[in-house]
Design a protein around this motif. Structure first.
Motif, PDB file in Angstrom:
ATOM      1  N   LEU A 199       0.829  -1.212   0.000  1.00 61.37           N
ATOM      2  CA  LEU A 199       0.000   0.000   0.000  1.00 61.37           C
ATOM      3  C   LEU A 199       0.859   1.256   0.000  1.00 61.37           C
ATOM      4  N   TYR A 200       1.971   1.216   0.721  1.00 65.50           N
ATOM      5  CA  TYR A 200       2.887   2.363   0.723  1.00 65.50           C
ATOM      6  C   TYR A 200       3.387   2.635  -0.693  1.00 65.50           C
ATOM      7  N   VAL A 201       3.835   1.595  -1.368  1.00 64.47           N
ATOM      8  CA  VAL A 201       4.394   1.745  -2.724  1.00 64.47           C
ATOM      9  C   VAL A 201       3.323   2.192  -3.715  1.00 64.47           C
ATOM     10  N   HIS A 202       2.100   1.720  -3.534  1.00 61.21           N
ATOM     11  CA  HIS A 202       1.038   2.004  -4.503  1.00 61.21           C
ATOM     12  C   HIS A 202       0.104   3.130  -4.063  1.00 61.21           C
ATOM     13  N   GLY A 203       0.673   4.163  -3.460  1.00 61.83           N
ATOM     14  CA  GLY A 203      -0.123   5.360  -3.237  1.00 61.83           C
ATOM     15  C   GLY A 203      -0.082   5.965  -1.860  1.00 61.83           C
ATOM     16  N   TYR A 204       0.093   5.156  -0.833  1.00 59.37           N
ATOM     17  CA  TYR A 204       0.030   5.710   0.521  1.00 59.37           C
ATOM     18  C   TYR A 204       1.272   6.535   0.875  1.00 59.37           C
ATOM     19  N   ARG A 205       2.353   6.360   0.154  1.00 55.97           N
ATOM     20  CA  ARG A 205       3.566   7.129   0.468  1.00 55.97           C
ATOM     21  C   ARG A 205       3.339   8.623   0.278  1.00 55.97           C
ATOM     22  N   GLY A 206       2.346   8.992  -0.513  1.00 54.38           N
ATOM     23  CA  GLY A 206       2.048  10.399  -0.754  1.00 54.38           C
ATOM     24  C   GLY A 206       1.123  11.016   0.277  1.00 54.38           C
ATOM     25  N   ILE A 207       0.682  10.230   1.263  1.00 52.66           N
ATOM     26  CA  ILE A 207      -0.233  10.744   2.277  1.00 52.66           C
ATOM     27  C   ILE A 207       0.591  11.166   3.499  1.00 52.66           C
ATOM     28  N   PRO A 208       0.619  12.462   3.792  1.00 44.09           N
ATOM     29  CA  PRO A 208       1.429  12.933   4.922  1.00 44.09           C
ATOM     30  C   PRO A 208       1.053  12.224   6.229  1.00 44.09           C
ATOM     31  N   GLY A 209       2.057  11.791   6.950  1.00 41.34           N
ATOM     32  CA  GLY A 209       1.852  11.100   8.225  1.00 41.34           C
ATOM     33  C   GLY A 209       1.502   9.641   8.065  1.00 41.34           C
ATOM     34  N   VAL A 210       0.551   9.347   7.208  1.00 37.50           N
ATOM     35  CA  VAL A 210       0.105   7.969   7.012  1.00 37.50           C
ATOM     36  C   VAL A 210       1.148   7.174   6.235  1.00 37.50           C
ATOM     37  N   GLY A 211       1.688   7.745   5.185  1.00 34.86           N
ATOM     38  CA  GLY A 211       2.689   7.043   4.379  1.00 34.86           C
ATOM     39  C   GLY A 211       3.878   6.581   5.197  1.00 34.86           C
ATOM     40  N   PRO A 212       4.536   7.487   5.931  1.00 32.45           N
ATOM     41  CA  PRO A 212       5.653   7.048   6.773  1.00 32.45           C
ATOM     42  C   PRO A 212       5.240   6.014   7.820  1.00 32.45           C
ATOM     43  N   ALA A 213       4.037   6.132   8.364  1.00 33.15           N
ATOM     44  CA  ALA A 213       3.563   5.152   9.347  1.00 33.15           C
ATOM     45  C   ALA A 213       3.436   3.771   8.708  1.00 33.15           C
ATOM     46  N   PHE A 214       2.968   3.707   7.476  1.00 30.27           N
ATOM     47  CA  PHE A 214       2.863   2.430   6.773  1.00 30.27           C
ATOM     48  C   PHE A 214       4.244   1.837   6.520  1.00 30.27           C
ATOM     49  N   LEU A 215       5.193   2.682   6.188  1.00 25.75           N
ATOM     50  CA  LEU A 215       6.556   2.209   5.948  1.00 25.75           C
ATOM     51  C   LEU A 215       7.174   1.668   7.237  1.00 25.75           C
ATOM     52  N   VAL A 216       6.988   2.362   8.336  1.00 26.32           N
ATOM     53  CA  VAL A 216       7.505   1.905   9.630  1.00 26.32           C
ATOM     54  C   VAL A 216       6.823   0.604  10.045  1.00 26.32           C
ATOM     55  N   GLN A 217       5.505   0.531   9.847  1.00 25.58           N
ATOM     56  CA  GLN A 217       4.781  -0.683  10.209  1.00 25.58           C
ATOM     57  C   GLN A 217       5.278  -1.864   9.396  1.00 25.58           C
ATOM     58  N   ALA A 218       5.504  -1.669   8.113  1.00 29.39           N
ATOM     59  CA  ALA A 218       5.999  -2.757   7.264  1.00 29.39           C
ATOM     60  C   ALA A 218       7.380  -3.216   7.718  1.00 29.39           C
ATOM     61  N   ALA A 219       8.270  -2.275   7.958  1.00 34.35           N
ATOM     62  CA  ALA A 219       9.629  -2.624   8.392  1.00 34.35           C
ATOM     63  C   ALA A 219       9.608  -3.344   9.735  1.00 34.35           C
ATOM     64  N   ALA A 220       8.819  -2.847  10.669  1.00 35.36           N
ATOM     65  CA  ALA A 220       8.731  -3.475  11.993  1.00 35.36           C
ATOM     66  C   ALA A 220       8.144  -4.887  11.889  1.00 35.36           C
ATOM     67  N   SER A 221       7.145  -5.054  11.039  1.00 35.72           N
ATOM     68  CA  SER A 221       6.538  -6.378  10.872  1.00 35.72           C
ATOM     69  C   SER A 221       7.542  -7.377  10.307  1.00 35.72           C
ATOM     70  N   PHE A 222       8.282  -6.958   9.277  1.00 36.20           N
ATOM     71  CA  PHE A 222       9.282  -7.857   8.692  1.00 36.20           C
ATOM     72  C   PHE A 222      10.379  -8.187   9.698  1.00 36.20           C
ATOM     73  N   ALA A 223      10.836  -7.190  10.436  1.00 33.68           N
ATOM     74  CA  ALA A 223      11.897  -7.409  11.429  1.00 33.68           C
ATOM     75  C   ALA A 223      11.429  -8.353  12.534  1.00 33.68           C
ATOM     76  N   LEU A 224      10.236  -8.129  13.062  1.00 35.98           N
ATOM     77  CA  LEU A 224       9.722  -8.993  14.118  1.00 35.98           C
ATOM     78  C   LEU A 224       9.473 -10.410  13.609  1.00 35.98           C
ATOM     79  N   ALA A 225       9.005 -10.528  12.384  1.00 26.84           N
ATOM     80  CA  ALA A 225       8.805 -11.859  11.813  1.00 26.84           C
ATOM     81  C   ALA A 225      10.134 -12.614  11.768  1.00 26.84           C
ATOM     82  N   ALA A 226      11.179 -11.955  11.311  1.00 29.62           N
ATOM     83  CA  ALA A 226      12.497 -12.599  11.238  1.00 29.62           C
ATOM     84  C   ALA A 226      13.008 -12.947  12.637  1.00 29.62           C
ATOM     85  N   LEU A 227      12.838 -12.053  13.579  1.00 32.21           N
ATOM     86  CA  LEU A 227      13.304 -12.316  14.941  1.00 32.21           C
ATOM     87  C   LEU A 227      12.527 -13.448  15.606  1.00 32.21           C
ATOM     88  N   LEU A 228      11.229 -13.533  15.351  1.00 40.78           N
ATOM     89  CA  LEU A 228      10.443 -14.635  15.889  1.00 40.78           C
ATOM     90  C   LEU A 228      10.887 -15.969  15.301  1.00 40.78           C
TER      91      LEU A 228
END
Length: 131
Positions: free
Chosen positions: A22-51
């Motif tokens: 969603l970040y890549v396909h449009g949400y990156r242009g939404i102030p505040g929401v775009g960066p939050a989606f990027l952080v959520q994606a990164a945190a999810s991938f990192a936690l998945a790997a750590l688990l």
């Protein structure tokens, strides 16, 4: 317990993928929401790997927090809005439904194991205090 960790890691990875997509396909242009989606994606991938690497209780707790905060963000975005951004229903489809389902699954998988972990910790602490 390893099955729970694997399933939770898979659900977190799916949530991360949905938010990254969603970040890549449009949400990156939404102030505040775009960066939050990027952080959520990164945190999810990192936690998945750590688990996958190990099941420390703090990682399970972080997974619960991440899934819960994502669900809160979802509800807020459909009610009062987030950074002025409001969505309706389960749009965009199918990403909204997939995201909600895997985040609820993370909670369903990790909350019970966290409760068991806390109970074991407390029991061990009581035994040490009594001995």
């Amino acid at each position: 317990m390893i099955v729970v960790r694997l399933a939770a890691a898979a659900c977190l990875a799916v949530s991360g993928y949905v938010h990254a997509d969603l970040y890549v396909h449009g949400y990156r242009g939404i102030p505040g929401v775009g960066p939050a989606f990027l952080v959520q994606a990164a945190a999810s991938f990192a936690l998945a790997a750590l688990l996958l690497a190990g099941g420390a209780g703090i990682l399970r707790l972080m997974g619960v927090g991440l899934a819960a905060s994502s669900l809160v963000g979802f509800v807020l975005s459909r009610t009062v809005g987030v950074f002025g951004f409001v969505e309706r229903g389960f749009q965009p489809a199918p990403q909204a439904v997939v995201s909600v389902l895997v985040e609820v699954a993370v909670l369903g998988l990790l909350v019970p194991s966290g409760v068991v972990g806390v109970l074991r910790w407390r029991a061990g602490r009581a035994v040490r205090a009594a001995g």
